[in-house]
Design a protein around this motif. Structure first.
Motif, short mmCIF file in Angstrom:
data_model
loop_
_atom_site.label_atom_id
_atom_site.label_comp_id
_atom_site.label_asym_id
_atom_site.label_seq_id
_atom_site.Cartn_x
_atom_site.Cartn_y
_atom_site.Cartn_z
N GLY A 1 101.56 17.24 -1.13
CA GLY A 1 101.17 18.50 -1.73
C GLY A 1 100.32 19.37 -0.82
O GLY A 1 99.78 18.91 0.20
N TYR A 2 100.19 20.62 -1.23
CA TYR A 2 99.40 21.60 -0.47
C TYR A 2 98.75 22.56 -1.47
O TYR A 2 99.40 23.01 -2.42
CB TYR A 2 100.28 22.37 0.50
CG TYR A 2 99.57 23.48 1.24
CD1 TYR A 2 98.77 23.20 2.34
CD2 TYR A 2 99.69 24.81 0.83
CE1 TYR A 2 98.11 24.22 3.02
CE2 TYR A 2 99.04 25.83 1.50
CZ TYR A 2 98.25 25.53 2.59
OH TYR A 2 97.59 26.52 3.26
N GLY B 1 94.82 10.82 -0.62
CA GLY B 1 94.07 11.30 0.54
C GLY B 1 94.25 12.79 0.70
O GLY B 1 95.36 13.31 0.55
N GLY B 2 93.17 13.48 0.97
CA GLY B 2 93.23 14.92 1.18
C GLY B 2 92.54 15.30 2.47
O GLY B 2 91.53 14.69 2.85
N TYR B 3 93.10 16.30 3.16
CA TYR B 3 92.48 16.81 4.39
C TYR B 3 92.25 18.30 4.24
O TYR B 3 93.18 19.06 3.96
CB TYR B 3 93.35 16.55 5.61
CG TYR B 3 92.74 17.07 6.89
CD1 TYR B 3 91.69 16.38 7.50
CD2 TYR B 3 93.19 18.25 7.48
CE1 TYR B 3 91.11 16.86 8.66
CE2 TYR B 3 92.61 18.75 8.63
CZ TYR B 3 91.57 18.04 9.22
OH TYR B 3 90.99 18.53 10.37
N ALA C 1 101.51 23.56 -4.43
CA ALA C 1 102.90 23.12 -4.34
C ALA C 1 102.93 21.64 -4.01
O ALA C 1 102.07 21.15 -3.26
CB ALA C 1 103.66 23.93 -3.28
N GLU C 2 103.88 20.92 -4.58
CA GLU C 2 104.01 19.50 -4.29
C GLU C 2 105.44 19.03 -4.52
O GLU C 2 106.18 19.64 -5.29
CB GLU C 2 103.06 18.67 -5.17
CG GLU C 2 103.40 18.68 -6.65
CD GLU C 2 102.40 17.88 -7.49
OE1 GLU C 2 102.75 16.75 -7.86
OE2 GLU C 2 101.30 18.41 -7.76
N LEU D 1 94.14 22.90 1.75
CA LEU D 1 94.00 21.47 1.54
C LEU D 1 95.38 20.83 1.52
O LEU D 1 96.28 21.27 0.80
CB LEU D 1 93.29 21.20 0.20
CG LEU D 1 93.20 19.75 -0.26
CD1 LEU D 1 92.27 18.95 0.66
CD2 LEU D 1 92.72 19.65 -1.71
N GLY D 2 95.56 19.79 2.32
CA GLY D 2 96.78 19.00 2.29
C GLY D 2 96.53 17.68 1.58
O GLY D 2 95.46 17.08 1.73
N ILE D 3 97.49 17.23 0.76
CA ILE D 3 97.30 16.04 -0.08
C ILE D 3 98.50 15.10 0.04
O ILE D 3 99.65 15.55 0.07
CB ILE D 3 97.13 16.42 -1.57
CG1 ILE D 3 95.98 17.39 -1.78
CG2 ILE D 3 96.93 15.18 -2.43
CD1 ILE D 3 96.43 18.78 -2.08
#
Length: 335
Positions: free
Chosen positions: A301-302, A269-271, A314-315, A278-280
């Motif tokens: 992640g981001y 899921g990503g926002y 980064a994750e 983007l946040g993941i």
């Protein structure tokens, strides 16, 4: 360190060139046209850093060169790549440096567009299976890492023929056919060595939702005298809106005796906070019977894109195999 500084200088030069788009007619990420020829030149690179409990790694992972263009109903693409060009690893108090200067053929194909519905392709291409395998370039994908399922179920690349049929209306229907009965171009640059691959796929899109199903068989060449047929099936889903993006794939693999991989799946899921942020979150799970290995993975992640062809990612990965817990950071550019 000198190599990393070289890439920083290259990146600065590309940004400076991009800021003068009107003057030199170049846009970062779109390549450069050679005169008036149907030929564009471009490329991409990525560097990354990985930190585990007892080790850390600095790597120039990708340096790739692209040539592409189209003329009438024909189009083509050539992609040559250095993979893991430079790797510095520090394990406890011991460090090693590895260099791989082999230039690999990642993609090499010609397309012929018969009409608005039919397209034919010949050469080496990304296997059109699921969603993730079609965006393997670091700068284009959402996270530095890619799901385990995308490298254990089917060949990442296919060398042979490909045909697609598209039907457009309020909904979109696409049918894919994969045909390989020959040696791979650059056979050592693939997750499987194979000289046969036959597959079919069907996808259906309606508004923001897309569903896809792929099945196929390929010959896994273990040695000059040993190979085995492997069969796979992959079901995929993608829901993509202005702010949310959900992607999921579930697959399995078997041979004539039974399952080699009982299951391999992910749900991501990503926002999108904005066009640049983007946040993941991704959850993964797989179970391989032939290697007696299984793992459950949670990834947070981001991704930051100051420009679309530039990505800082980064994750952190949490594994049920705790030795595999790791932090990853990467910087990648498409030019």
């Amino acid at each position: 360190m000198k190599i990393f500084l070289l890439f920083i200088c290259l990146f600065a030069a590309l940004l400076a060139q991009d800021s003068q788009t009107e003057k030199n007619e170049y846009t970062l990420g779109e390549g450069v046209q050679v005169g008036t020829l149907p030929l564009y030149l471009g490329g991409y690179f990525s560097v990354d850093y990985t930190k585990k409990q007892n080790s850390e790694r600095y790597r120039i992972d990708d340096i790739a060169f692209l040539a592409y263009g189209d003329y009438n109903k024909f189009s083509y693409l050539l992609e040559m790549e250095y993979k893991e060009f430079y790797t510095y690893t520090n394990f406890n108090t011991t460090h090693t440096i590895e260099r791989d200067t082999r230039l690999h053929t990642e993609r090499l194909y010609i397309d012929y567009t018969v009409n608005e519905n039919f397209m034919l392709r010949g050469g080496k291409y990304y296997s059109p299976i699921g969603f993730w395998n079609l965006l393997p370039i670091n700068v284009l994908r959402d996270t530095t890492s890619y799901p385990v399922s995308t490298r254990i179920l089917f060949p990442k690349f296919t060398t042979g023929l490909y045909a697609s049929y598209n039907q457009y209306s309020d909904n979109e229907l696409q049918i894919d056919i994969i045909l390989q009965h020959n040696n791979d171009i650059d056979a050592n640059y693939n997750n499987y060595i194979t000289d046969e691959h036959y597959g079919a796929g069907v996808s259906y899109a309606h508004n923001d939702l897309k569903l896809k199903l792929n099945i196929g068989m390929f010959d896994n060449v273990v040695s000059d005298t040993l190979s085995t047929h492997l069969y796979y099936a992959v079901a995929s889903l993608q829901y993509d809106t202005e702010h949310y993006k959900i992607t999921s794939e579930f697959g399995t693999q078997r041979n004539s005796k039974g399952f080699t991989t009982k299951y391999a799946a992910y749900l991501q899921g990503g926002y999108r906070f904005s066009d640049k942020h983007l946040g993941i979150v991704r959850l993964e799970s797989y179970s391989q019977t032939d290697t007696n290995r299984k793992d459950n993975i949670a990834i947070v992640g981001y991704t930051y894109r100051p420009l679309y062809p530039v990505a800082f990612k980064a994750e952190y990965q949490f594994h049920s195999l705790h030795d595999e817990n790791q932090f990853l950071f990467s910087w990648s550019v498409l030019f």
